[in-house]
Design an enzyme around this catalytic site. Structure first.
Site, mmCIF file in Angstrom:
data_model
loop_
_atom_site.group_PDB
_atom_site.id
_atom_site.type_symbol
_atom_site.label_atom_id
_atom_site.label_comp_id
_atom_site.label_asym_id
_atom_site.label_seq_id
_atom_site.Cartn_x
_atom_site.Cartn_y
_atom_site.Cartn_z
ATOM 1 C CG HIS A 131 -1.643 8.395 -22.561
ATOM 2 N ND1 HIS A 131 -0.661 8.893 -22.503
ATOM 3 C CD2 HIS A 131 -1.497 7.821 -23.390
ATOM 4 C CE1 HIS A 131 0.681 8.337 -23.156
ATOM 5 N NE2 HIS A 131 -0.458 7.503 -24.684
ATOM 6 C CD GLU A 132 -4.537 5.518 -24.689
ATOM 7 O OE1 GLU A 132 -4.374 6.295 -25.789
ATOM 8 O OE2 GLU A 132 -3.673 4.946 -23.936
HETATM 9 ZN ZN LIG Z 1 -0.199 6.213 -25.339
#
Ligand SMILES: [Zn+2]
Length: 895
Positions: free
Chosen positions: A343-344
């Site tokens: 995600h990051e």
């Molecule tokens: Zn995020």
């Protein structure tokens, strides 16, 4: 920041209404224009971007020098900002919070400014005697900001080590807290380059967005560290961390990837480092633009804030979200680590390289990163079945989106306080579900090509949602704006009412759109909505179902009379389905023949219809009876969830013992198939299901399970290896629930002895689960000390209220100690925590207490959160009154 891919044939739209179908021929087309979804938004334009700051002056480059004082927590600094004055002005307004100014001068002290502060707007205005001419100028500001004890802006973390407590500093700035470190134009459209120089103790490692270019010793015992300037970026992506840290690195396609941990822990970063190298290659290819910075650090911070933050080139994680310790972590912990990392890292492109122009389009960042992460997990670990096992994310979003207090994915954001509360499940999870539906609608390759175009067109710049749709349309050669806008520009969940009828030997199905609403039975009806919905419909086990683009309603051929025909095949669509009695009866009989995605979709929709008052509880419970004990974890997980809802609502009510007994009867056979010590790889769904069942059965009062958990915990104290890591959370939790004083003290001693964050949290949360009121008081008192990582203080109080069932005790405590907790925890405690905490209650009396608690509503964001919480309590109260007697009657009737 942070919280089911079947390939389908693409949708074919005929006349904008209904498509030709494979095996199911469309005959009637219907209605509909999208009243609420006219596309109002334009492409990104700096001058038109919403925001609070005047756009007459633009920062181009910041050279920032900071000298943090780790003892007094003062943050003196000097910054030189190269600015572009677009039209002559004698006033400059930028952002600053809790900052004092020594001086502000322009062009080598040609003029000195008078500084005026506006605390509410979080701005500083510099007034000069003479107007600045249009063109380039240099602004020099000498200031002192503050380091916080809570995880916002620049903050300290005191953490335990084998040699005593140590202190580090780190930062967390999204959405609008760069202004707490240095004065700046703290809105995402004001992109600039940043060059940081910091003075830190000589034994510290300092990490910023970019590599270090220079280090020189300065007295006494310090060093000055200078970082290379960043590319153009938004201020919220700035990062600075320093402490007694160590770094493990690897090369990925010319980029140095590093894991940064506190001293002695870098070995636990090996899994994250290897994963990051894989993901970098995957994303370089997917986005069609190579990761543009020379390095990417993953920083494990042992406190401060939970989750993770995608600072460009230096992603920060709460330590337990990044590090994997084979001695204490279950193998399955790698799933969470890979997911949050994916995600990051997706944000390094989607959010960092291309940034939404304003917080009204936050979903572009978060919906996309959430979707991309799940796609990446499916790529590298298909065995984890991430869409299936992550089904709860979409369910949670739909639950909120069915309410009056929901909001469109794209929503007007007035200020920094409202931006803070935009980080919710609608933004993340509905955004993710919508993107999945659109990718499926456009086709995987066309969608990816559109994303590549979007990246190339907006790199180092800003964008709006419209920019994304335009890129996708041009790549796919297919309209997407109407479909997408009907989901992003209006709130709410579509409902498709479906029913089959025989027509001789064949069968027809009618599909009709409505709005799916969850509201108290006394509430005024919500206005109708209409959507353009890509609907996958067909017989079970269809490999490549055709899709209908449904607007309004339709009447389609549906195979042979009596054949099971399902809507939302593959569970990819963002809508609910309510079947008529004929369809429902046939589908219920066909449950075993459904794919697990479809079975789960059928079960979750059935549960939602009960919540919405469109079906009786008995219809859901009858379905539970039809589920096989050997079914997939995700299906049982949904059943455990629903039984927990009934149990929670039944607190203090006469129905509770019967509901708990029923839950034990249903879940125990599922557990007995698996047993305490069954085989498995340790990284499979069976292992996870076993742990969930132990926890649930213990909570529902299964005495055998509780006794065995205690026995195994005693064994663990003698010999830690005797209890598999995979069972430690559940077993320790159950020991905590029924803890007496001695056991409680043991849990705290274990927490205090450990320096491994995931282990410390396990013991602290188990202690907070104690149902004994005296122990609950002890836990609450602990939250006022400096012992706990600040990150978990709020969750500990919530655990006392929910798992420990001492909600009133905890609420009294929050009110009595509000100011102390606010100082310790920061504005989020006031603006978000209190409202969320009160949803532990399900009665109007507590709703009234929340409504009367003024501090929670002192900001725009706080008022939004309180309104949502009040509706939530109201819905719970209504559901409790309606559903529990029916559940009780159904259980008694079956005895
Ligand atoms: Zn995020």
């Amino acid at each position: 920041m942070k919280k089911t891919v079947d390939k389908m044939a693409s949708v074919r739209s005929v006349g904008g209404i209904l498509s030709a179908l494979h095996g199911l021929a469309a005959t009637a087309a219907l209605l509909l224009s999208l009243s609420g979804a006219a596309l109002a938004e334009t492409s990104f334009a700096f001058d038109a971007a919403p925001g609070k700051l005047p756009k007459t002056v633009i920062p181009v480059h910041y050279a920032i020098e900071l000298a943090p004082d780790f003892v007094t927590l003062a943050l003196p600094g000097v910054e030189m900002v190269e600015i572009d004055v677009r039209e002559p002005t004698a006033r400059l307004t930028l952002n600053a919070v809790n900052t004092t100014f020594a001086s502000a001068t322009i062009d080598d002290e040609a003029q000195f400014a008078e500084v005026t502060l506006d605390a509410a707007a979080q701005t500083a205005t510099f007034s000069f005697p003479q107007p600045l001419a249009a063109g380039a100028h240099r602004l020099r500001i000498a200031f002192t900001a503050q380091i916080n004890k809570f995880g916002t802006g620049l903050f300290i973390v005191d953490y335990p080590t084998a040699d005593g407590t140590r202190r580090l500093i780190s930062s967390k700035l999204e959405p609008a807290d760069a202004r707490r470190i240095f004065p700046c134009w703290d809105e995402p459209a004001f992109k600039a380059t940043f060059a940081l120089t910091v003075t830190v103790p000589r034994n510290f490692l300092a990490v910023g967005n970019m590599p270090i270019v220079r280090e020189q010793p300065v007295e006494p015992g310090s060093k000055k560290v200078a970082f290379a300037p960043t590319p153009k970026m938004s201020s919220y992506l700035f990062v600075f961390t320093a402490g007694e840290l160590e770094r493990l690195t690897a090369d990925a396609d010319g980029v140095t990837v590093g894991v940064v941990t506190t001293a002695g822990k870098s070995g636990q970063g090996r899994y994250a480092l290897d994963s990051a190298v894989k993901l970098l290659g995957y994303y370089n290819d997917y986005f069609g633009v190579k990761y543009p910075l020379p390095k990417l650090d993953l920083l494990a911070i042992p406190g401060g804030f939970g989750g993770a933050m995608e600072n460009w080139g230096g992603i920060t994680f709460f330590e337990s979200r990044l590090l994997f310790d084979p001695a204490t972590n279950a193998d399955t912990a790698r799933r969470g680590i890979f997911n949050i990392l994916a995600h990051e890292m997706a944000h390094q492109w989607f959010g960092d390289l291309v940034t939404m122009g304003w917080w009204d389009n936050l979903w572009l960042n978060e919906g996309f990163a959430s979707w991309m992460a799940t796609k990446a997990v499916e790529q590298f670990y298909p065995q984890w079945q991430n869409w299936l096992n992550g089904y709860g994310q979409k369910q949670y979003a739909m639950g909120l989106d069915a309410r009056r207090t929901s909001h469109p994915i794209q929503q007007a954001i007035a200020d920094h306080s409202e931006a803070t509360v935009a980080f919710d499940a609608i933004t993340y999870n509905k955004g993710q579900a919508l993107i999945r539906m659109l990718e499926n609608y456009l086709g995987e390759q066309a969608f990816r090509d559109g994303i590549r175009k979007y990246m190339a067109a907006h790199a180092y710049g800003n964008s709006t949602t419209t920019d994304l749709w335009q890129a996708l349309e041009s790549a796919a050669g297919k309209k997407v704006t109407g479909v997408a806008a009907s989901f992003t520009e209006q709130d709410g969940v579509p409902l498709i009412v479906a029913e089959t009828a025989c027509d001789g030997a064949s069968q027809r199905m009618t599909l009709r759109q409505d709005r799916f609403v969850i509201a108290p039975s006394t509430a005024v009806a919500l206005p109708p909505r209409s959507w353009q919905i890509p609907v996958a419909v067909g017989p079970l086990q269809t490999k490549q179902p055709e899709q209908v683009l449904l607007q309004g309603s339709a009447d389609i051929a549906a195979g042979a009379c009596g054949e099971a025909v399902k809507v939302n095949l593959g569970d990819i669509g963002y809508y609910r389905v309510e079947y008529g009695p004929n369809s429902r009866a046939v589908l219920t009989k066909s449950l075993p023949r459904m794919s697990v995605d479809d079975r789960l979709n059928f079960v979750t929709d059935s549960w939602a219809l009960v919540q919405a008052g469109r079906a009786e509880s008995s219809s859901y419970l009858a379905l539970v009876e039809a589920i096989d004990a050997g079914d997939h974890r995700a299906v049982w997980d949904q059943i455990i969830f629903s039984l927990n809802v009934f149990d929670r609502l039944a607190r203090d009510r006469a129905e509770r013992p019967a509901i708990q007994a029923y839950a034990r009867t249903k879940l125990r056979p599922v557990f007995d198939r698996l047993g305490w010590d069954g085989g498995g790889s340790g990284d499979d769904d069976t292992t996870l299901l076993r742990a969930s069942l132990i926890r649930a059965l213990g909570e529902f009062g299964d005495e055998e399970i509780l006794a065995e958990a205690k026995r195994r915990f005693s064994g663990f104290l003698q010999d830690p290896k005797s209890l598999p890591n995979a069972l430690r959370d559940s077993v320790t939790h159950l020991v905590g629930l029924s803890a007496d004083r001695a056991t409680y003290d043991t849990l705290l001693t274990l927490a205090r002895k450990s320096t491994v964050t995931n282990e410390r949290l396990r013991y602290y949360f188990a202690a907070a689960s104690a149902r004994d009121p005296e122990l609950a008081r002890a836990t609450l008192a602990l939250t006022l000390t400096d012992e706990l990582p600040g990150t978990i203080v709020s969750s500990m109080i919530s655990t006392v209220a929910s798992a420990g069932e001492q909600a009133d005790l905890a609420w009294d405590f929050v009110q009595k100690n509000f100011n102390t907790l606010l100082t310790k925890q920061g504005p989020g405690f006031r603006d978000q925590f209190v409202a969320n905490f009160m949803t532990n209650f399900t009665d109007e009396a507590h709703a009234a207490e929340l409504a009367a608690f003024a501090p929670a509503q002192s900001t725009t964001g706080g008022r939004v959160m309180v309104a949502r919480a009040l509706e939530s309590i109201s819905i719970s109260a209504d559901f409790k009154a309606r559903a529990l007697p029916a559940v009780d009657a159904w259980i008694k009737a079956r005895r």
